[in-house]
Design a protein around this motif. Sequence first.
Motif, PDB file in Angstrom:
ATOM      1  N   LEU A 204      -5.940   5.000   1.279  1.00 21.82           N
ATOM      2  CA  LEU A 204      -5.167   3.768   1.125  1.00 21.82           C
ATOM      3  C   LEU A 204      -4.391   3.457   2.397  1.00 21.82           C
ATOM      4  O   LEU A 204      -4.337   2.308   2.852  1.00 21.82           O
TER       5      LEU A 204
ATOM      6  N   GLN B 247      -9.573  -3.601  -2.892  1.00 23.70           N
ATOM      7  CA  GLN B 247      -8.928  -3.057  -1.701  1.00 23.70           C
ATOM      8  C   GLN B 247      -9.920  -2.928  -0.546  1.00 23.70           C
ATOM      9  O   GLN B 247      -9.581  -3.179   0.611  1.00 23.70           O
TER      10      GLN B 247
ATOM     11  N   VAL C  37       0.825  -1.200   0.000  1.00 22.08           N
ATOM     12  CA  VAL C  37       0.000   0.000   0.000  1.00 22.08           C
ATOM     13  C   VAL C  37       0.859   1.250   0.000  1.00 22.08           C
ATOM     14  O   VAL C  37       0.515   2.264  -0.611  1.00 22.08           O
TER      15      VAL C  37
ATOM     16  N   GLU D 239      -6.019  -4.700   0.742  1.00 21.21           N
ATOM     17  CA  GLU D 239      -4.777  -4.524   0.017  1.00 21.21           C
ATOM     18  C   GLU D 239      -5.108  -4.358  -1.458  1.00 21.21           C
ATOM     19  O   GLU D 239      -6.226  -4.644  -1.892  1.00 21.21           O
ATOM     20  N   ASN D 240      -4.147  -3.897  -2.236  1.00 20.45           N
ATOM     21  CA  ASN D 240      -4.396  -3.670  -3.652  1.00 20.45           C
ATOM     22  C   ASN D 240      -4.096  -4.929  -4.455  1.00 20.45           C
ATOM     23  O   ASN D 240      -3.183  -5.690  -4.118  1.00 20.45           O
TER      24      ASN D 240
END
Length: 304
Positions: A69, A235, A52, A240-241
């Motif tokens: 984020l 996300q 992130v 999380e991405n």
Amino acid sequence: MCRQLRDQRRATSPLQAERWLVGVELRTRLRMGLDQQAPSQLTALQAAVRRVRVHAWSTARNMRTTIALFRAAALRCESLSRGEDYVSSIGTLRGCAEKHLQTYIDPRGPRAFRTYDWQGDPERLSPLDCLAPALLSVRIGYKQVVPLFRPDGPGAEVLRAMEAVLANEMCATADFLDVTLDARRGPWSLVDRALVATGEAGGTGLPDFKAVAVTKILHRKRPNLVPIFDRNIYQFYLGENPISGAYKDTPRRLWPLLQADLHSQKEWIQDLIAAIRTPDDRRLSLLRAADIIIWEHAASGCDT
């Protein structure tokens, strides 16, 4: 509200937000017993923070998005420190969902509702249909779309896989909330095959054309079956991405979480969207409504 979230709300810059995240990471390490008692959780923590941090600083479009984020990463840290997986729910956005929907569908607003949400012919994919993801901020152009309409090659295989979803009678009536997420049989298997084809057709797949593009193409044609795969949605649910160029295993992590959550929250969402019509006078699907609410929540930096 916990002290960490109060600290985060006072953050006025990405740098301050990152400092807040570092503090949460340190506190999490202490709770884990100075890194000794939970090595697997520590590894997950470090990976979440690293991903992130790099992603936020390299691709965030504005300060609010960056802070959001970092906030999500810190919440994941807190969950990991308790030995829990961090999974959110759209139910947490119930208080701001109507605001987000109205902002998105505002005909004088900046969002893509009055362009992307025209379905066109639900039984066919034209070149213009395949450019539609650009209306939802996907970097897509002639380099990605022209190969789809060649007589052969990986692009032609991907187009055939997408067209198979439209040609299947069960896909025409299937609902994502009720479908079995089986990659081997049933309506969902055709959606899954289209996603897999983007990475494996012809042994190479298609560069810069993966799950995000395919789902944003197919969702317009089958809005009750195909959810949109998007960085903000992933996300939101997993903390999380997604990896860049996700097309198979990464989307498969999201679908069961999204399905279970929307199934449990569908009543209030359906009530909320009962009067909303698309620009071509269709009922707004629950999948699209959820996508709008979650995306707008992240894009606006909402802290409700």
